[in-house]
Design a protein around this motif. Structure first.
Motif, PDB file in Angstrom:
ATOM      1  N   GLY A   1      26.558  47.848 -24.098  1.00  0.00           N
ATOM      2  CA  GLY A   1      27.541  47.108 -23.314  1.00  0.00           C
ATOM      3  C   GLY A   1      28.579  48.022 -22.698  1.00  0.00           C
ATOM      4  N   GLU A   2      29.025  49.012 -23.457  1.00  0.00           N
ATOM      5  CA  GLU A   2      30.039  49.931 -22.937  1.00  0.00           C
ATOM      6  C   GLU A   2      29.472  50.817 -21.832  1.00  0.00           C
ATOM      7  N   VAL A   3      28.245  51.267 -21.996  1.00  0.00           N
ATOM      8  CA  VAL A   3      27.598  52.073 -20.953  1.00  0.00           C
ATOM      9  C   VAL A   3      27.481  51.269 -19.663  1.00  0.00           C
ATOM     10  N   LEU A   4      27.051  50.019 -19.770  1.00  0.00           N
ATOM     11  CA  LEU A   4      26.886  49.189 -18.578  1.00  0.00           C
ATOM     12  C   LEU A   4      28.233  48.854 -17.938  1.00  0.00           C
ATOM     13  N   ARG A   5      29.256  48.639 -18.763  1.00  0.00           N
ATOM     14  CA  ARG A   5      30.582  48.350 -18.214  1.00  0.00           C
ATOM     15  C   ARG A   5      31.113  49.538 -17.414  1.00  0.00           C
ATOM     16  N   VAL A   6      31.054  50.723 -17.989  1.00  0.00           N
ATOM     17  CA  VAL A   6      31.543  51.921 -17.297  1.00  0.00           C
ATOM     18  C   VAL A   6      30.724  52.179 -16.038  1.00  0.00           C
ATOM     19  N   TRP A   7      29.420  51.977 -16.129  1.00  0.00           N
ATOM     20  CA  TRP A   7      28.557  52.198 -14.965  1.00  0.00           C
ATOM     21  C   TRP A   7      28.933  51.260 -13.821  1.00  0.00           C
ATOM     22  N   ARG A   8      29.151  49.994 -14.143  1.00  0.00           N
ATOM     23  CA  ARG A   8      29.457  49.026 -13.106  1.00  0.00           C
ATOM     24  C   ARG A   8      30.866  49.226 -12.526  1.00  0.00           C
ATOM     25  N   THR A   9      31.849  49.494 -13.375  1.00  0.00           N
ATOM     26  CA  THR A   9      33.244  49.542 -12.906  1.00  0.00           C
ATOM     27  C   THR A   9      33.655  50.906 -12.377  1.00  0.00           C
ATOM     28  N   ARG A  10      33.077  51.962 -12.907  1.00  0.00           N
ATOM     29  CA  ARG A  10      33.528  53.313 -12.533  1.00  0.00           C
ATOM     30  C   ARG A  10      32.519  54.094 -11.702  1.00  0.00           C
ATOM     31  N   LEU A  11      31.274  54.058 -12.090  1.00  0.00           N
ATOM     32  CA  LEU A  11      30.282  54.940 -11.475  1.00  0.00           C
ATOM     33  C   LEU A  11      29.475  54.287 -10.356  1.00  0.00           C
ATOM     34  N   ASP A  12      29.300  52.981 -10.418  1.00  0.00           N
ATOM     35  CA  ASP A  12      28.511  52.299  -9.388  1.00  0.00           C
ATOM     36  C   ASP A  12      29.135  50.954  -9.017  1.00  0.00           C
ATOM     37  N   PRO A  13      30.394  50.951  -8.571  1.00  0.00           N
ATOM     38  CA  PRO A  13      31.036  49.688  -8.207  1.00  0.00           C
ATOM     39  C   PRO A  13      30.404  49.028  -6.984  1.00  0.00           C
ATOM     40  N   ASP A  14      29.715  49.792  -6.168  1.00  0.00           N
ATOM     41  CA  ASP A  14      29.061  49.256  -4.968  1.00  0.00           C
ATOM     42  C   ASP A  14      27.676  48.682  -5.266  1.00  0.00           C
ATOM     43  N   ARG A  15      27.268  48.750  -6.516  1.00  0.00           N
ATOM     44  CA  ARG A  15      26.000  48.175  -6.968  1.00  0.00           C
ATOM     45  C   ARG A  15      24.795  48.740  -6.215  1.00  0.00           C
ATOM     46  N   ARG A  16      24.777  50.058  -6.100  1.00  0.00           N
ATOM     47  CA  ARG A  16      23.605  50.692  -5.495  1.00  0.00           C
ATOM     48  C   ARG A  16      22.371  50.508  -6.378  1.00  0.00           C
ATOM     49  N   THR A  17      22.615  50.441  -7.676  1.00  0.00           N
ATOM     50  CA  THR A  17      21.529  50.182  -8.623  1.00  0.00           C
ATOM     51  C   THR A  17      21.612  48.731  -9.091  1.00  0.00           C
ATOM     52  N   SER A  18      20.544  47.999  -8.893  1.00  0.00           N
ATOM     53  CA  SER A  18      20.478  46.619  -9.376  1.00  0.00           C
ATOM     54  C   SER A  18      20.078  46.641 -10.852  1.00  0.00           C
ATOM     55  N   VAL A  19      20.886  45.987 -11.694  1.00  0.00           N
ATOM     56  CA  VAL A  19      20.616  45.954 -13.134  1.00  0.00           C
ATOM     57  C   VAL A  19      20.461  44.511 -13.579  1.00  0.00           C
ATOM     58  N   VAL A  20      19.409  44.231 -14.330  1.00  0.00           N
ATOM     59  CA  VAL A  20      19.211  42.884 -14.881  1.00  0.00           C
ATOM     60  C   VAL A  20      18.653  43.016 -16.294  1.00  0.00           C
TER      61      VAL A  20
ATOM     62  N   VAL B   1      26.644  42.590 -16.319  1.00  0.00           N
ATOM     63  CA  VAL B   1      25.222  42.642 -15.973  1.00  0.00           C
ATOM     64  C   VAL B   1      24.607  41.268 -16.216  1.00  0.00           C
ATOM     65  N   PRO B   2      23.878  40.705 -15.256  1.00  0.00           N
ATOM     66  CA  PRO B   2      23.275  39.380 -15.451  1.00  0.00           C
ATOM     67  C   PRO B   2      22.173  39.410 -16.497  1.00  0.00           C
ATOM     68  N   THR B   3      22.127  38.359 -17.302  1.00  0.00           N
ATOM     69  CA  THR B   3      21.094  38.212 -18.320  1.00  0.00           C
ATOM     70  C   THR B   3      20.344  36.914 -18.065  1.00  0.00           C
ATOM     71  N   ALA B   4      19.032  36.981 -18.093  1.00  0.00           N
ATOM     72  CA  ALA B   4      18.195  35.791 -17.901  1.00  0.00           C
ATOM     73  C   ALA B   4      17.187  35.717 -19.031  1.00  0.00           C
ATOM     74  N   GLY B   5      16.924  34.509 -19.509  1.00  0.00           N
ATOM     75  CA  GLY B   5      15.877  34.331 -20.505  1.00  0.00           C
ATOM     76  C   GLY B   5      14.509  34.478 -19.865  1.00  0.00           C
ATOM     77  N   ILE B   6      13.548  34.968 -20.623  1.00  0.00           N
ATOM     78  CA  ILE B   6      12.189  35.124 -20.106  1.00  0.00           C
ATOM     79  C   ILE B   6      11.198  34.683 -21.172  1.00  0.00           C
ATOM     80  N   ARG B   7      10.221  33.907 -20.775  1.00  0.00           N
ATOM     81  CA  ARG B   7       9.186  33.429 -21.678  1.00  0.00           C
ATOM     82  C   ARG B   7       7.888  34.185 -21.443  1.00  0.00           C
ATOM     83  N   ASP B   8       7.471  34.303 -20.197  1.00  0.00           N
ATOM     84  CA  ASP B   8       6.250  35.012 -19.819  1.00  0.00           C
ATOM     85  C   ASP B   8       6.586  36.041 -18.757  1.00  0.00           C
ATOM     86  N   ALA B   9       5.898  37.174 -18.801  1.00  0.00           N
ATOM     87  CA  ALA B   9       6.148  38.225 -17.819  1.00  0.00           C
ATOM     88  C   ALA B   9       5.862  37.745 -16.401  1.00  0.00           C
TER      89      ALA B   9
END
Length: 485
Positions: free
Chosen positions: A392-411, A431-439
């Protein structure tokens, strides 16, 4: 501009969709069956009581069959609470979803409605129209005799075919049936040869009655097996020698991706190694079929895949989280122009994946981001514990500090429902979270993730639900005669 209430509603719907995709009311690694059922029942009651229209609209999404049946049952049980417009829209959604459900699930649904004493006009019309669309009601009468009989008796409908009616309610009263499948069933009581002309699930009971050896039965019933039955009987056939194995056989390249991944993981490691080329080829063929026109168009993709000990799941959902992760691995490989798959265990051989060790998601996410992907997909139950909270901390820092423009899509895709949190477990609010049942649902879930990120609101969500509802198959309207009973 949307109100605060609209934002809450959109968030609640997405909350429920995650549960409706992943939860089945069965035991999971971190919660027992009772907790799962209690949590899921609360969510259904909450959605029905507060957002009836949206609750019904969820039927158009890729939720699992268990929750689709629960939604239909609750809508029909509370039909008196719906206004006219709601009844019309709900009728279309229910009819469309019934057409997609396996027949045994539909008969089980109407059995539960019978126990609840639900027999309103809409329930009878839905069953009538669903039965009129069945391709072979005589086959249903043989395979699902108890369910069909109870449904007809409860709703006071006649099957439309006199022989089917006789078979259901007085099967021994006829010395001969003109309908081939019904006559075969009658003969199977005293002719062993007739047993092998019946569907496997019906023939199995007759084989036991006649004392037919299991190996002989499997060899001779093989031509009647469906693809799924062939896959399910692989281990049983192996126990009864080469003849049974050869007769059962199966073309793995035609199997659905997630089901195939489950089969692969059920095999001993030594057999996976000896059949590496066959199994890998089948998985990649299935993945390419799912990817379709999107094959190779997702750019540079990196996946973090959870094979920690908790991916074992439970005794009733054995290795289900790992099955989904393995299937996603091959699907993302097919979708990507350039792909990197990173397992939490550090192992690099996907075919030999097995549940082991802690869940160092934070470390693997750091490794994944170092590849500079266009898309980062995390498939995990969200129990980050080595060390706790690092992901969670890695994703928070990545989104707020290193990639605020969302060049990398994370799900984050999570195959496990968290009963205590009434949702799938999330890694980070950024980071958005979605449930998944089947690939197979992965491309659509990545699309739904835009709603979870807060980029769109209730109006867009309603539009999306309406568009999905329009894709549901229609049920032909054909009146059925009333039963004289």
């Amino acid at each position: 501009m949307e109100s605060f209430g609209d934002l809450i509603a959109a968030d609640d719907v997405l909350f429920f969709v995650n549960a409706a995709i992943t939860a089945t009311g069965q035991r999971e690694f971190h919660s027992d069956e009772g907790a799962q059922q209690l949590s899921l029942d609360f969510l259904h009651a909450y959605m029905l009581g507060n957002y009836r229209d949206l609750y019904a609209g969820v039927l158009a999404l890729d939720i699992n069959d268990h929750n689709a049946a629960l939604i239909i049952r609750r809508l029909l049980e509370t039909a008196a609470e719906a206004i006219a417009d709601q009844r019309r829209s709900e009728g279309r959604l229910i009819a469309g979803r019934l057409a997609l459900l396996p027949p045994q699930r539909v008969y089980g649904l109407f059995r539960s409605l019978r126990r609840s004493g639900v027999n309103n006009r809409r329930t009878r019309a839905l069953l009538r129209d669903w039965l009129s669309a069945r391709p072979d009601l005589a086959l249903d009468a043989v395979k699902y005799r108890s369910g069909l009989k109870q449904a007809l008796r409860h709703t006071h409908l006649a099957p439309g075919d006199a022989e089917v009616g006789t078979f259901l309610f007085a099967p021994q009263s006829s010395a001969h049936y003109d309908t081939p499948i019904l006559e075969t069933w009658r003969r199977a009581h005293y002719e062993q040869t007739a047993v092998y002309e019946l569907p496997y699930t019906v023939a199995e009971g007759f084989a036991a009655k006649h004392g037919i050896p299991r190996g002989v039965f499997l060899e001779r019933i093989a031509p009647r097996l469906t693809r799924v039955e062939r896959l399910r009987l692989q281990q049983t056939a192996r126990q009864h020698g080469p003849a049974a194995m050869e007769a059962i056989g199966t073309d793995l390249s035609r199997m659905p991706l997630t089901r195939l991944a489950g089969y692969v993981l059920s095999l001993p490691a030594a057999e996976r190694v000896s059949r590496r080329e066959e199994l890998t080829g089948a998985l990649r063929t299935a993945a390419a079929r799912v990817a379709g026109r999107h094959r190779g168009r997702w750019g540079q993709v990196t996946a973090v895949l959870d094979d920690s000990f908790s991916s074992y799941g439970s005794g009733v959902k054995r290795q289900r989280p790992l099955v989904v992760a393995l299937a996603c691995h091959y699907l993302l490989e097919a979708l990507a122009g350039r792909y990197t798959g990173l397992w939490t265990s550090g192992r690099g051989d996907a075919l030999l994946a097995h549940p082991v060790g802690p869940t160092p998601l934070g470390e693997r996410i750091l490794d994944a981001l170092s590849t500079a992907p266009e898309r980062l997909v995390i498939v995990s139950d969200g129990w980050d514990n080595a060390p706790p909270g690092l992901a969670g901390e890695v994703l928070r820092v990545w989104r707020t500090r290193l990639d605020p423009d969302r060049r990398t899509s994370v799900v984050h895709l999570n195959p496990v429902y968290d009963a205590t949190g009434f949702d799938v477990r999330r890694l980070s609010s950024s980071v958005p979270t979605a449930g998944i049942r089947d690939a197979e649902d992965l491309p659509a879930l990545v699309e739904i993730a835009q709603f979870a990120e807060g980029r769109t609101g209730l109006a867009e969500l309603r539009t999306y639900l309406d568009a999905r509802a329009a894709q549901l198959p229609p049920i032909p309207q054909r009146p059925a005669e009333r039963s004289p009973r």
